[in-house]
Design a protein around this motif. Structure first.
Motif, PDB file in Angstrom:
ATOM      1  N   PRO A 149       0.722  -1.196   0.077  1.00 15.04           N
ATOM      2  CA  PRO A 149      -0.094   0.079  -0.023  1.00 15.04           C
ATOM      3  C   PRO A 149       0.875   1.269  -0.046  1.00 15.04           C
ATOM      4  N   LEU A 150       1.873   1.253   0.849  1.00 11.62           N
ATOM      5  CA  LEU A 150       2.637   2.668   0.997  1.00 11.62           C
ATOM      6  C   LEU A 150       3.331   2.894  -0.393  1.00 11.62           C
ATOM      7  N   ALA A 151       4.110   1.897  -0.831  1.00 11.38           N
ATOM      8  CA  ALA A 151       4.997   2.079  -1.995  1.00 11.38           C
ATOM      9  C   ALA A 151       3.946   2.206  -2.989  1.00 11.38           C
ATOM     10  N   GLY A 152       2.887   1.750  -3.045  1.00  8.45           N
ATOM     11  CA  GLY A 152       1.965   1.834  -4.396  1.00  8.45           C
ATOM     12  C   GLY A 152       1.407   3.042  -4.233  1.00  8.45           C
ATOM     13  N   LEU A 153       1.066   3.686  -2.968  1.00  4.40           N
ATOM     14  CA  LEU A 153       0.568   5.029  -2.895  1.00  4.40           C
ATOM     15  C   LEU A 153       1.656   5.987  -3.601  1.00  4.40           C
ATOM     16  N   TRP A 154       2.726   5.811  -3.221  1.00  5.25           N
ATOM     17  CA  TRP A 154       3.747   6.725  -3.373  1.00  5.25           C
ATOM     18  C   TRP A 154       4.108   6.653  -5.177  1.00  5.25           C
ATOM     19  N   TYR A 155       3.788   5.460  -5.734  1.00  7.49           N
ATOM     20  CA  TYR A 155       4.071   5.290  -7.268  1.00  7.49           C
ATOM     21  C   TYR A 155       2.911   5.869  -7.900  1.00  7.49           C
ATOM     22  N   TRP A 156       1.702   5.645  -7.418  1.00  6.28           N
ATOM     23  CA  TRP A 156       0.501   6.258  -8.154  1.00  6.28           C
ATOM     24  C   TRP A 156       0.338   7.726  -8.082  1.00  6.28           C
ATOM     25  N   LEU A 157       0.824   8.396  -6.840  1.00  2.00           N
ATOM     26  CA  LEU A 157       0.429   9.705  -6.626  1.00  2.00           C
ATOM     27  C   LEU A 157       1.583  10.750  -6.937  1.00  2.00           C
ATOM     28  N   VAL A 158       3.026  10.088  -7.069  1.00  2.00           N
ATOM     29  CA  VAL A 158       3.992  10.939  -7.425  1.00  2.00           C
ATOM     30  C   VAL A 158       4.740  10.499  -8.477  1.00  2.00           C
ATOM     31  N   CYS A 159       5.271   9.331  -8.552  1.00  2.00           N
ATOM     32  CA  CYS A 159       6.120   8.751  -9.561  1.00  2.00           C
ATOM     33  C   CYS A 159       5.476   8.665 -11.087  1.00  2.00           C
ATOM     34  N   LEU A 160       4.185   8.104 -10.982  1.00  2.00           N
ATOM     35  CA  LEU A 160       3.709   8.063 -12.374  1.00  2.00           C
ATOM     36  C   LEU A 160       3.210   9.467 -12.822  1.00  2.00           C
ATOM     37  N   PRO A 161       2.506  10.290 -12.125  1.00  2.00           N
ATOM     38  CA  PRO A 161       2.396  11.615 -12.459  1.00  2.00           C
ATOM     39  C   PRO A 161       3.292  12.441 -12.812  1.00  2.00           C
ATOM     40  N   LEU A 162       4.511  12.034 -12.393  1.00  2.00           N
ATOM     41  CA  LEU A 162       5.630  12.814 -12.671  1.00  2.00           C
ATOM     42  C   LEU A 162       6.325  12.647 -14.013  1.00  2.00           C
ATOM     43  N   PHE A 163       6.291  11.317 -14.373  1.00  2.00           N
ATOM     44  CA  PHE A 163       6.656  10.701 -15.560  1.00  2.00           C
ATOM     45  C   PHE A 163       5.646  11.268 -16.572  1.00  2.00           C
ATOM     46  N   ARG A 164       4.323  11.271 -16.359  1.00  2.00           N
ATOM     47  CA  ARG A 164       3.441  11.679 -17.500  1.00  2.00           C
ATOM     48  C   ARG A 164       3.731  13.224 -18.038  1.00  2.00           C
ATOM     49  N   PHE A 165       3.684  13.936 -16.636  1.00  2.36           N
ATOM     50  CA  PHE A 165       3.927  15.161 -17.115  1.00  2.36           C
ATOM     51  C   PHE A 165       5.401  15.634 -17.934  1.00  2.36           C
ATOM     52  N   LEU A 166       6.279  14.964 -17.646  1.00  2.00           N
ATOM     53  CA  LEU A 166       7.514  15.171 -18.295  1.00  2.00           C
ATOM     54  C   LEU A 166       7.322  14.527 -19.643  1.00  2.00           C
ATOM     55  N   ALA A 167       6.477  13.478 -20.008  1.00  2.00           N
ATOM     56  CA  ALA A 167       6.281  13.099 -21.479  1.00  2.00           C
ATOM     57  C   ALA A 167       5.650  14.093 -22.018  1.00  2.00           C
ATOM     58  N   PHE A 168       4.336  14.628 -21.594  1.00  2.00           N
ATOM     59  CA  PHE A 168       3.648  15.495 -22.062  1.00  2.00           C
ATOM     60  C   PHE A 168       4.303  16.872 -22.516  1.00  2.00           C
ATOM     61  N   ARG A 169       5.345  17.067 -21.572  1.00  2.23           N
ATOM     62  CA  ARG A 169       6.266  18.307 -21.745  1.00  2.23           C
ATOM     63  C   ARG A 169       7.127  18.172 -23.026  1.00  2.23           C
ATOM     64  N   TRP A 170       7.425  16.812 -23.347  1.00  4.37           N
ATOM     65  CA  TRP A 170       8.357  16.443 -24.529  1.00  4.37           C
ATOM     66  C   TRP A 170       7.564  16.652 -25.676  1.00  4.37           C
ATOM     67  N   ALA A 171       6.143  16.063 -25.492  1.00  2.00           N
ATOM     68  CA  ALA A 171       5.260  16.211 -26.670  1.00  2.00           C
ATOM     69  C   ALA A 171       5.148  17.666 -27.189  1.00  2.00           C
ATOM     70  N   TRP A 172       5.139  18.553 -26.254  1.00  2.13           N
ATOM     71  CA  TRP A 172       5.098  20.010 -26.552  1.00  2.13           C
ATOM     72  C   TRP A 172       6.345  20.434 -27.229  1.00  2.13           C
ATOM     73  N   ARG A 173       7.615  20.093 -26.838  1.00  2.00           N
ATOM     74  CA  ARG A 173       8.844  20.509 -27.127  1.00  2.00           C
ATOM     75  C   ARG A 173       8.720  20.151 -29.010  1.00  2.00           C
ATOM     76  N   LEU A 174       8.521  18.505 -29.110  1.00  2.74           N
ATOM     77  CA  LEU A 174       8.279  18.323 -30.422  1.00  2.74           C
ATOM     78  C   LEU A 174       7.415  18.897 -31.322  1.00  2.74           C
ATOM     79  N   LEU A 175       6.197  19.112 -30.874  1.00  2.00           N
ATOM     80  CA  LEU A 175       5.281  20.105 -31.496  1.00  2.00           C
ATOM     81  C   LEU A 175       6.127  21.448 -32.039  1.00  2.00           C
ATOM     82  N   LEU A 176       6.556  22.059 -31.239  1.00  2.00           N
ATOM     83  CA  LEU A 176       7.375  23.502 -31.238  1.00  2.00           C
ATOM     84  C   LEU A 176       8.325  23.355 -32.399  1.00  2.00           C
ATOM     85  N   TRP A 177       9.191  22.093 -32.399  1.00  2.00           N
ATOM     86  CA  TRP A 177      10.103  21.888 -33.522  1.00  2.00           C
ATOM     87  C   TRP A 177       9.640  21.602 -34.719  1.00  2.00           C
TER      88      TRP A 177
END
Length: 370
Positions: A149-177
């Motif tokens: 539960p603790l590790a899962g909560l950390w992953y779902w609330l912090v790790c996975l959203p952080l990864f998705r934010f960085l991935a969407f940020r890269w999508a923006w960079r590609l669109l600008l390029w």
């Protein structure tokens, strides 16, 4: 110079961000594994059923920042090259300056980060309904990490959203390029048909695109990890074939597609070059034949060592360069790089269908007769 001003510095402000990527990926992973250790079930934590979580944090996030660092440097060199070579000069220079300022403005704007954050929130809310591949791709009652539960909560609330934010940020960079390349391809450029790079002077764009190839590796790692999680629970291997084909096509389109924006301009440059060099070659050959092949008596210079033959060969080489101009600043080498990086992470999945140890044992038994 344009590239020494604030606009280009803003475009490339994320230069040397690889250490930041390692920190953003590995520090949450260390906390992730520490929480799992506290809960005492490290065996399942290191199993294939949660390998996607490890891949996202340990490999993909650092790879995104490494790619950003390398690509920004090459984008800056591309800007400098088209200015110093004269490809963008005269009438095109004001428009190019305006485009670079536009890229800088969007890079500094709050809109890309806000959009990426909103997309991350929406993805977190509706990921379960999207049926994403992999047990660690979305949160529901049947997903992985429920035993921690603790590790899962950390992953779902912090790790996975952080990864998705960085991935969407890269999508923006590609669109600008991509937008920048599209607008550049519509400008009045001074392309040279006999340029040795074979693409009128745009050859350095291929170098810049090559530094986007690691994105193909990152995408394939994610897809392969998702399949590994699913197949560890007994899923079929067969969908891997179609998914791999679609993934390769998408990677080729994303990396080799934008340079094709210049295809019509390069085609026009090639046609004009063939027309102009054909006229020049005809005039030279006519003078050459009149001087060396006509039978009329005249005082001639010695044939041995004359520069006319070398000039004729040089002209033939120039016409050959124009005739063989590529219609996009891409090559087989770049295509091969994308293919290798896209397919490499998928190859370990073959172990699910063809277990090496079992095959080796059967081969040994057949060879020994046991």
């Amino acid at each position: 110079m344009l590239l020494q001003g604030p606009a280009c510095g803003t475009v490339c402000q994320m230069f040397q961000t690889a250490p930041l990527g390692i920190a953003l990926g590995w520090i949450p992973w260390i906390a992730f594994i520490a929480l799992a250790a506290l809960e005492g079930d490290r065996g399942k934590f290191l199993s294939l059923s949660v390998i996607g979580g490890h891949i996202r944090l340990l490999a993909v996030i650092p790879l995104l920042f490494f790619c950003e660092t390398a690509f920004d440097r090459q984008a800056r060199e591309f800007f400098s090259t088209i200015l110093r070579s004269g490809v963008a000069s005269g009438a095109a220079l004001p428009a190019l300056q305006a485009e670079i300022r536009s890229v800088a403005r969007w890079t500094n704007s709050w809109v890309p980060d806000a959009t990426s954050l909103a997309a991350t929130a929406l993805m977190s809310l509706f990921a379960a309904q999207l049926h994403l591949s992999g047990k660690t791709a979305s949160l529901d009652s049947g997903r992985a990490l429920a035993f921690m539960p603790l590790a899962g909560l950390w992953y779902w609330l912090v790790c996975l959203p952080l990864f998705r934010f960085l991935a969407f940020r890269w999508a923006w960079r590609l669109l600008l390029w991509w937008r920048f390349l599209w607008r550049l391809s519509r400008m009045e450029l001074r392309l040279t048909p006999a340029h040795p790079d074979g693409v009128g002077g745009l050859g350095y764009l291929e170098v810049a695109q090559t530094h986007l190839a690691p994105l193909a590796l990152a995408t394939s790692m994610l897809v392969a990890a998702g399949f590994a999680e699913e197949m560890s629970a007994g899923a079929s291997f067969e969908p891997v074939y179609l998914t791999t084909a679609v993934l390769v096509i998408m990677d080729i389109a994303f990396i080799l597609g934008p340079p094709c924006f210049f295809a019509f301009k390069l085609m026009e440059c090639r046609e004009k070059g063939l027309r102009d060099y054909s006229v020049l070659a005809a005039r030279y050959v006519e003078d050459f034949e009149r001087k060396w092949l006509e039978d009329a008596p005249q005082v001639r210079e010695p044939l041995l060592g004359t520069p006319d033959l070398q000039s004729l060969a040089d002209l033939s080489n120039s016409v050959g360069i124009v005739r063989n101009m590529r219609l996009a600043p891409v090559s087989v080498r770049l295509l091969a790089s994308v293919l290798v990086l896209a397919l490499l992470p998928m190859t370990p999945l073959l172990l699910f269908k063809y277990p090496v140890a079992e095959m080796a044992q059967k081969l040994f038994m057949k060879l020994t007769g046991l």
